[in-house]
Write an enzyme that holds these catalytic residues in place. Structure first.
Site, PDB file in Angstrom:
ATOM      1  CE1 TYR A  28      44.413  67.508  52.496  1.00  0.00           C
ATOM      2  CE2 TYR A  28      45.795  66.556  50.796  1.00  0.00           C
ATOM      3  CZ  TYR A  28      44.763  67.391  51.169  1.00  0.00           C
ATOM      4  OH  TYR A  28      44.082  68.105  50.215  1.00  0.00           O
ATOM      5  CE1 TYR A  56      42.034  66.495  47.826  1.00  0.00           C
ATOM      6  CE2 TYR A  56      40.527  67.529  46.278  1.00  0.00           C
ATOM      7  CZ  TYR A  56      41.725  67.517  46.949  1.00  0.00           C
ATOM      8  OH  TYR A  56      42.630  68.525  46.735  1.00  0.00           O
TER       9      TYR A  56
END
Length: 388
Positions: A297, A341
């Protein structure tokens, strides 16, 4: 799940379908429509029908309720529906909850989804706005008056301490950004397709919150992503090779807050990631050296380095060199820095593509992937493997 013992979830369920909308800065449609498009695409990829679905999992932050998505997709009765808190930290946990439901026999086919207009609508990077009173808001009250108003400013505090502790400069974060953008440049689905960057580009980008520059920060994206989970046995009868969930874990550390855990004894690590790492390695029986691809991430570059260290890929303070040497294929879709994102859900999809052999940046022989969710918050992770 115990934080001290191997659990029995590994190998019980698999991801069998992935689907997404296009990734853009202005979708021109509602978040519900984005969710439905992604879910339908994932079901088509899995070779399943909406009527086959009896479970849905999403994020507490998602604006499209499970029953509304079910109705809009043409699903029937649901026996399981659930949501996971803590923003991007929920990504891998949605798959964990789906796997738990399947292993327990309360659902047969569960779809995990996330959809938002995070660029054209609400932008997380714009900082804290008016909120309803809550205990979480009280924690933020200790930092907001000092100007720490955005996620970048919260991460900058930990990043500055990391640099100080190991005698490093902000340029080390550029290794992560350059790697992500290199992969995004080859990915037609990525917003930054065809636009790689150099370390010099990173160093020349403007400050956002020192020591973070613009190119240390993820994008803000409109889009949706969905994943279909079912049992390993049923997965073997479907058209796509299954991505077996070898391990799934959630983790929160001591003195955990949402992005503002500044009162811990040490700010150079991510204790919540350590909890996840221990459980993933215990349950999967794997170690860092066994992983073929890492999908970490990357909302901000410093926390990618800290994750590599917490998972044991390299000693503390050495992650930038580890990335620079390409010792682990990292974020082969371009990550949230380069592709989109989507609160980490698009990263899970990339891990599945690697196991299928269909990634645009395919790693030959990839059979074991590590996926992580948002860090700085209570988080989650997955180890996905090829079947057999």
């Amino acid at each position: 799940m115990s934080v001290r013992a191997r659990d029995c979830l590994g190998g019980r369920a698999a991801i069998v379908g992935i689907g997404a909308t296009e990734f853009s800065k202005d979708s021109g449609r509602s978040e519900l429509r984005l969710a439905v498009e992604a879910v339908r695409a994932a079901l088509e990829d899995a070779g399943l029908r909406p009527a086959d679905v009896d479970g849905l999992v999403t994020f507490t932050m998602d604006t499209s309720p499970e029953i509304t998505v079910a109705q809009a997709c043409g699903m029937g009765e649901l026996s399981f529906f659930s949501r996971v808190h803590y923003g991007g930290g929920a990504a891998c946990a949605t798959v964990q909850q789906a796997a738990l439901a399947i292993a327990a026999g309360v659902a047969d086919v569960v779809v995990c989804y996330r959809a938002f207009n995070e660029r054209s609508g609400r932008r997380f990077g714009s900082g804290v706005r008016r909120r309803e009173p809550s205990a979480e808001g009280t924690a933020l009250g200790w930092t907001l008056p000092f100007g720490l108003l955005t996620p970048a400013s919260w991460v900058a505090m930990a990043a500055q301490r990391y640099l100080h502790a190991y005698g490093l400069t902000p340029e080390v974060f550029g290794q992560v950004a350059v790697t992500a953008r290199r992969h995004a440049a080859a990915n037609p689905a990525a917003y930054f397709h065809g636009r790689p960057i150099t370390l010099a580009d990173h160093a020349a980008s403007r400050w956002i919150a020192e020591p973070l520059r613009l190119l240390d920060c993820c994008q803000e994206t409109d889009g949706g992503q969905a994943l279909v989970v079912t049992s390993v046995e049923r997965a073997r009868d479907l058209p796509r090779p299954p991505a077996v969930i070898a391990a799934a874990a959630q983790g929160a550390g001591r003195a955990q807050e949402q992005m503002t855990s500044f009162y811990r004894d040490d700010l150079t690590g991510l204790p919540e990631v350590a909890v996840v790492a221990r459980q993933l390695w215990r349950t999967s029986g794997l170690a860092p050296a066994d992983i073929d691809v890492g999908i970490l991430y990357d909302h901000f570059t410093p926390f990618v380095l800290l994750q590599l260290e917490e998972f044991g890929f390299c000693p503390p303070g050495e992650a930038a060199a580890f990335v620079a040497e390409d010792r682990l294929p990292l974020n082969t879709h371009g990550g949230q820095l380069g592709e989109a994102y989507l609160h980490g859900m698009n990263g899970i999809a990339e891990a599945v593509r690697q196991l299928r052999g269909t990634s645009v940046n395919q790693i030959p022989g990839a059979a074991r992937t590590l996926v992580t969710a948002g860090t700085g918050v209570p988080t989650s992770g997955l180890v996905l493997t090829a079947d057999g």
